[in-house]
Scaffold this motif. Structure first.
Motif, PDB file in Angstrom:
ATOM      1  N   ASP A 272       0.856  -1.187   0.000  1.00  0.00           N
ATOM      2  CA  ASP A 272       0.000   0.000   0.000  1.00  0.00           C
ATOM      3  C   ASP A 272       0.890   1.233   0.000  1.00  0.00           C
ATOM      4  O   ASP A 272       1.988   1.212   0.562  1.00  0.00           O
ATOM      5  N   ARG A 273       0.404   2.300  -0.593  1.00  0.00           N
ATOM      6  CA  ARG A 273       1.115   3.569  -0.571  1.00  0.00           C
ATOM      7  C   ARG A 273       0.524   4.397   0.561  1.00  0.00           C
ATOM      8  O   ARG A 273      -0.689   4.563   0.659  1.00  0.00           O
ATOM      9  N   LEU A 274       1.371   4.878   1.453  1.00  0.00           N
ATOM     10  CA  LEU A 274       0.919   5.700   2.574  1.00  0.00           C
ATOM     11  C   LEU A 274       0.757   7.154   2.133  1.00  0.00           C
ATOM     12  O   LEU A 274       1.318   7.573   1.118  1.00  0.00           O
ATOM     13  N   SER A 275       0.045   7.931   2.917  1.00  0.00           N
ATOM     14  CA  SER A 275      -0.219   9.326   2.557  1.00  0.00           C
ATOM     15  C   SER A 275       1.061  10.159   2.483  1.00  0.00           C
ATOM     16  O   SER A 275       1.105  11.164   1.779  1.00  0.00           O
TER      17      SER A 275
ATOM     18  N   VAL B 143       4.825  -9.897   8.704  1.00  0.00           N
ATOM     19  CA  VAL B 143       5.515  -8.668   9.089  1.00  0.00           C
ATOM     20  C   VAL B 143       5.011  -7.513   8.228  1.00  0.00           C
ATOM     21  O   VAL B 143       4.583  -7.710   7.096  1.00  0.00           O
ATOM     22  N   GLU B 144       5.042  -6.330   8.805  1.00  0.00           N
ATOM     23  CA  GLU B 144       4.781  -5.101   8.063  1.00  0.00           C
ATOM     24  C   GLU B 144       6.076  -4.299   8.042  1.00  0.00           C
ATOM     25  O   GLU B 144       6.697  -4.084   9.091  1.00  0.00           O
ATOM     26  N   LEU B 145       6.453  -3.861   6.850  1.00  0.00           N
ATOM     27  CA  LEU B 145       7.663  -3.066   6.658  1.00  0.00           C
ATOM     28  C   LEU B 145       7.289  -1.722   6.070  1.00  0.00           C
ATOM     29  O   LEU B 145       6.329  -1.614   5.306  1.00  0.00           O
ATOM     30  N   ILE B 146       8.052  -0.706   6.407  1.00  0.00           N
ATOM     31  CA  ILE B 146       7.882   0.626   5.826  1.00  0.00           C
ATOM     32  C   ILE B 146       9.130   0.920   4.992  1.00  0.00           C
ATOM     33  O   ILE B 146      10.251   0.892   5.507  1.00  0.00           O
ATOM     34  N   LEU B 147       8.922   1.196   3.701  1.00  0.00           N
ATOM     35  CA  LEU B 147      10.027   1.510   2.804  1.00  0.00           C
ATOM     36  C   LEU B 147       9.802   2.871   2.157  1.00  0.00           C
ATOM     37  O   LEU B 147       8.664   3.306   1.970  1.00  0.00           O
ATOM     38  N   ASN B 148      10.899   3.504   1.811  1.00  0.00           N
ATOM     39  CA  ASN B 148      10.858   4.819   1.176  1.00  0.00           C
ATOM     40  C   ASN B 148      10.818   4.681  -0.337  1.00  0.00           C
ATOM     41  O   ASN B 148      11.316   3.692  -0.882  1.00  0.00           O
ATOM     42  N   PRO B 149      10.269   5.691  -1.022  1.00  0.00           N
ATOM     43  CA  PRO B 149      10.337   5.657  -2.477  1.00  0.00           C
ATOM     44  C   PRO B 149      11.785   5.861  -2.926  1.00  0.00           C
ATOM     45  O   PRO B 149      12.567   6.532  -2.253  1.00  0.00           O
ATOM     46  N   GLY B 150      12.132   5.253  -4.025  1.00  0.00           N
ATOM     47  CA  GLY B 150      13.477   5.381  -4.579  1.00  0.00           C
ATOM     48  C   GLY B 150      13.440   5.190  -6.081  1.00  0.00           C
ATOM     49  O   GLY B 150      12.414   4.848  -6.654  1.00  0.00           O
TER      50      GLY B 150
END
Length: 184
Positions: free
Chosen positions: A24-27, A125-132
């Motif tokens: 999913d894309r976060l706000s 697991v839930e992971l948070i990744l940055n756009p790149g």
């Protein structure tokens, strides 16, 4: 690739095949990944790099599953998977229902986690990744793979059994276990 002692094991060996992956894309523009703990780490890294999600590319070439990586807080080149974890779904005792544990509750440290020290089974697991930039991430992942191939066998491997040693002085990098073994 499951390795169990031929003389037996006083417990249960589980071959985990929970392979789910949702994104999913976060706000705020970052990505939230939800994945099963049986997903191969190499497949997760490949997918995130391909789709321009930064944060796991330094884990290129590390064998095993996402659950195993979380359990041992796998890392390389100054990054570890624990820094990307939002929470993990864990069974902490027989007969208990799985519960979500936050990154803080998982108590990550160098090649360690609460699950490794206190026990439990990681389900998801839930992971948070940055756009790149996908091209830049793929280039970095390939550089890391090539570096690994120069140092490690190309066949199936159980990974590294040794932890790097703490720095001699504050602010220095950890000392390579491989280098120390070669010197010995």
């Amino acid at each position: 690739n499951v390795l169990v002692d031929d003389t037996g094991f006083p417990g249960l060996v589980i071959l985990n095949r929970t392979l789910s992956l949702a994104v999913d894309r976060l706000s705020d523009g970052r990505y939230l990944l939800r994945c099963g703990s049986g997903l191969l780490l190499r497949d997760l890294v490949k997918r995130t790099v391909t789709f321009g999600m930064a944060g796991l590319e330094s884990l290129s070439g590390i064998p095993g599953t996402v659950g195993g990586a979380i359990y041992g807080n796998a890392g390389a080149y100054g990054r570890d998977i624990g820094s990307t974890v939002r929470q993990a779904l864990v069974v902490t005792a027989p007969g208990k229902k799985p519960a979500w544990l936050s990154r803080a509750e998982l108590d990550f440290s160098y090649r360690n986690s609460r699950i490794k020290t206190q026990g439990g089974l990681i389900v998801a697991v839930e992971l948070i990744l940055n756009p790149g930039k996908a091209v830049r991430l793929a280039t970095r992942a390939q550089e890391i793979l090539e570096s690994r191939w120069k140092k490690l066998p190309h066949s199936l491997s159980a990974g590294s059994y040794f932890k790097n040693l703490p720095p001699k002085q504050p602010g220095e990098r950890r000392r390579s276990a491989g280098l120390l073994l070669e010197q010995a």
